[in-house]
Design an enzyme around this catalytic site. Structure first.
Site, mmCIF file in Angstrom:
data_model
loop_
_atom_site.group_PDB
_atom_site.id
_atom_site.type_symbol
_atom_site.label_atom_id
_atom_site.label_comp_id
_atom_site.label_asym_id
_atom_site.label_seq_id
_atom_site.Cartn_x
_atom_site.Cartn_y
_atom_site.Cartn_z
ATOM 1 N N GLU A 278 0.825 -1.204 0.000
ATOM 2 C CA GLU A 278 0.000 0.000 0.000
ATOM 3 C C GLU A 278 0.864 1.260 0.000
ATOM 4 O OE1 GLU A 278 -3.304 0.041 -0.431
ATOM 5 O OE2 GLU A 278 -3.045 -2.118 -0.674
ATOM 6 N N TRP A 281 1.895 1.613 -3.576
ATOM 7 C CA TRP A 281 0.802 2.156 -4.393
ATOM 8 C C TRP A 281 0.786 3.686 -4.298
ATOM 9 C CZ3 TRP A 281 -2.205 0.650 -8.194
ATOM 10 C CH2 TRP A 281 -2.512 -0.690 -8.366
ATOM 11 N N TRP A 309 -21.484 9.460 -20.232
ATOM 12 C CA TRP A 309 -22.043 9.461 -18.877
ATOM 13 C C TRP A 309 -23.440 10.083 -18.877
ATOM 14 C CZ3 TRP A 309 -18.872 6.635 -16.086
ATOM 15 C CH2 TRP A 309 -17.490 6.676 -16.328
ATOM 16 N N ASN A 344 -10.682 2.138 2.784
ATOM 17 C CA ASN A 344 -10.230 2.014 1.394
ATOM 18 C C ASN A 344 -11.114 1.087 0.558
ATOM 19 O OD1 ASN A 344 -8.221 2.679 -0.684
ATOM 20 N ND2 ASN A 344 -7.767 0.495 -0.609
ATOM 21 N N TRP A 362 -16.612 10.055 -13.407
ATOM 22 C CA TRP A 362 -15.700 9.878 -12.280
ATOM 23 C C TRP A 362 -15.150 11.205 -11.758
ATOM 24 C CZ3 TRP A 362 -10.685 11.587 -13.196
ATOM 25 C CH2 TRP A 362 -10.304 11.731 -14.542
ATOM 26 N N TRP A 385 -9.719 6.910 -8.282
ATOM 27 C CA TRP A 385 -10.948 7.117 -9.050
ATOM 28 C C TRP A 385 -10.804 6.585 -10.480
ATOM 29 C CZ3 TRP A 385 -15.897 8.038 -8.285
ATOM 30 C CH2 TRP A 385 -16.282 8.404 -6.985
#
Length: 484
Positions: A278, A281, A309, A344, A362, A385
């Site tokens: 993590e 990341w 969208w 998360n 998004w 996202w």
């Protein structure tokens, strides 16, 4: 000779690269924090996020004061104010820790250029990450677009250790005479101060960050892999705010974790390695934004830049308010509203629901999270996202769409989390907790939860929207292919 240390996302005294570099010069130091209206007055920054950051500034100012120093706080344009401070004090050195987001890089380049032109020595330092974007590239000298090979390289590189702590700081003798502002308060900017013991300012300072790290490595890190996805269990590190505001350094976290890893055995090893992943990341997303600044507002994958969208404002409002009719989604959004933080796993679930079930862009959700999250990190927010929306690097394939019911059943099997943030569902039998619309009327009466009255009917049908989402993404992909 005087050295200015410009604090930003590094509100601490321990293991601070720029402060350490300044101390090595032997020159007296002026610590400064510059309040910028892009943070203080922006509607894009919510009250809780602003309060948490101000609290961290206040705690840092207190820590400096206890050591005989002072955090000089000024409000305005960094370039102008730093030039002004140089003129006031004759300071000939500026130290700060590097930032990697597009706007921060432009600001820092501008400040450095102007101060150097005035004869000031400027040194920026690596502090926010273990490895900067330029340090990790493919054999072709291009940035990685997939996490796993990036992670492999990251793990092979030597790691800087925390800087030794100074026993005595040398502050500039004029420090307490310089004009400055008090520690900022959200009320001064027309904001509302959150209430409750969890919002006491000391919760956001350096000491609290070190305490939380110690608690984590003493316990939860050893079962992190097993429990990290369960929002009803407080088993994550909760270090995201500290790392983002810089009340704790990444070097300190990494090396403390490494010490535990060297003593671990069996499943404990895989749990600790999962936590380290993590941390990696976090740096992966920093390098993605660094090399692809367009991702702040555009899809990393061009084939999904123009997904059709629906962007229905009433559905977006339901999502923001936690009133979609899907309990795991609604509880997560209520957690965000109440605490300024979200687990998360829930960030992924809610983002998938907004983009794939509600078919909302998004970028709308990304902006809402940026406003609400006290641990907001621009690179991680964009990366997360775009992963959930299937538009980013190493993204969730667009045909894999989270089912909000099965996600709730899998990760909150006893409904502990849902019942905490949706009290109206506390008497609902477990078999219905993640799909309360299936309750027969007599059970709704017994539970005191009438669907459509006490708790909303689902705002969309997941199965139908899943098919529509897949079709819209395929259409966008096909349209893009025709233009290539």
């Amino acid at each position: 000779m005087t050295a200015i240390v410009w604090f930003r996302r590094d509100l601490r005294l321990h293991d601070h690269a720029a402060l350490h570099a300044a101390a090595l010069t032997g020159d007296p130091i002026i610590p400064i924090y510059i309040l910028d209206d892009s943070l203080c007055r922006s509607a894009a920054v919510g009250d809780k996020r602003l309060y948490a950051y101000f609290a961290a500034i206040g705690e840092f100012a207190n820590d400096l004061a206890q050591l005989g120093g002072r955090l000089l706080i000024r409000h305005g344009d960094p370039q102008q104010l730093l030039c002004q401070l140089v003129q006031e004090t004759g300071a000939n050195k500026l130290f700060f820790n590097r930032a990697y987001t597009p706007d921060a890089r432009k600001r820092d380049e501008s400040v450095s250029e102007v101060l150097k032109s005035h004869g000031v020595f400027v040194q920026s330092c690596k502090d926010l990450v273990m490895h900067e974007p330029e340090e990790i590239k493919t054999k072709q000298r291009t940035p990685y677009a997939v996490f796993t090979p990036y992670r492999r390289v990251w793990q092979t590189l030597p790691k800087e250790k925390p800087f030794p702590q100074s026993t005595k700081w040398q502050w500039d003798e004029r420090l307490h005479e310089l004009a400055g502002e008090p520690v900022p308060a959200v009320e001064a900017f027309g904001r509302k101060r959150p209430t409750g013991t969890e919002w006491e300012s000391e919760q956001f300072g350096e000491r609290a960050a070190h305490k939380r790290l110690q608690q984590f490595i003493n316990g939860d890190i050893l079962s992190y892999k097993e429990k990290r996805d369960m929002p009803g269990v407080n088993a994550t590190s909760r270090l995201s705010f500290a790392l983002n505001a810089g009340t704790l350094s990444i070097r300190t976290v990494y090396h403390r974790v490494l010490e535990v890893l060297m003593q671990a055995r069996g499943e404990q090893v895989t749990s600790i390695e999962a936590f380290v992943a993590e941390l990696i990341w976090r740096e992966f997303y920093q390098q993605v934004l660094y090399f692809h600044p367009h991702t702040t507002n555009h899809a990393y994958l061009p084939q999904f830049e123009k997904v059709a969208w629906e962007n229905r404002e009433e559905l977006f409002a339901c999502w923001c308010q936690g009133e979609t009719g899907y309990p795991i989604v609604d509880a997560a959004m209520k957690q965000l509203i109440e605490t300024g933080w979200m687990h998360n796993r829930l960030r992924m679930i809610t983002a998938s629901f907004l983009t794939k079930d509600l078919l909302v862009d998004w970028r709308w959700g990304m902006a809402y999270f940026a406003q609400q999250l006290i641990d907001f990190d621009e690179a991680a927010n964009i990366g997360g996202w775009q992963w959930s929306a299937s538009t980013g690097t190493d993204a969730q394939p667009y045909f894999r769409i989270f089912n909000p019911v099965t996600q709730g059943e899998k990760f909150d099997p006893d409904g502990v989390f849902v019942k905490k943030y949706l009290p109206v569902l506390r008497k609902v039998p477990l078999q219905y907790i993640h799909k309360p619309w299936d309750m027969p009327e007599h059970i709704q009466e017994q539970a005191g939860c009438k669907i459509g009255f006490d708790y909303p009917i689902p705002c969309v049908d997941h199965a139908q929207r899943r098919k529509l989402a897949m079709a819209l993404f395929q259409e966008a992909k096909d349209r893009h292919a025709k233009t290539e």
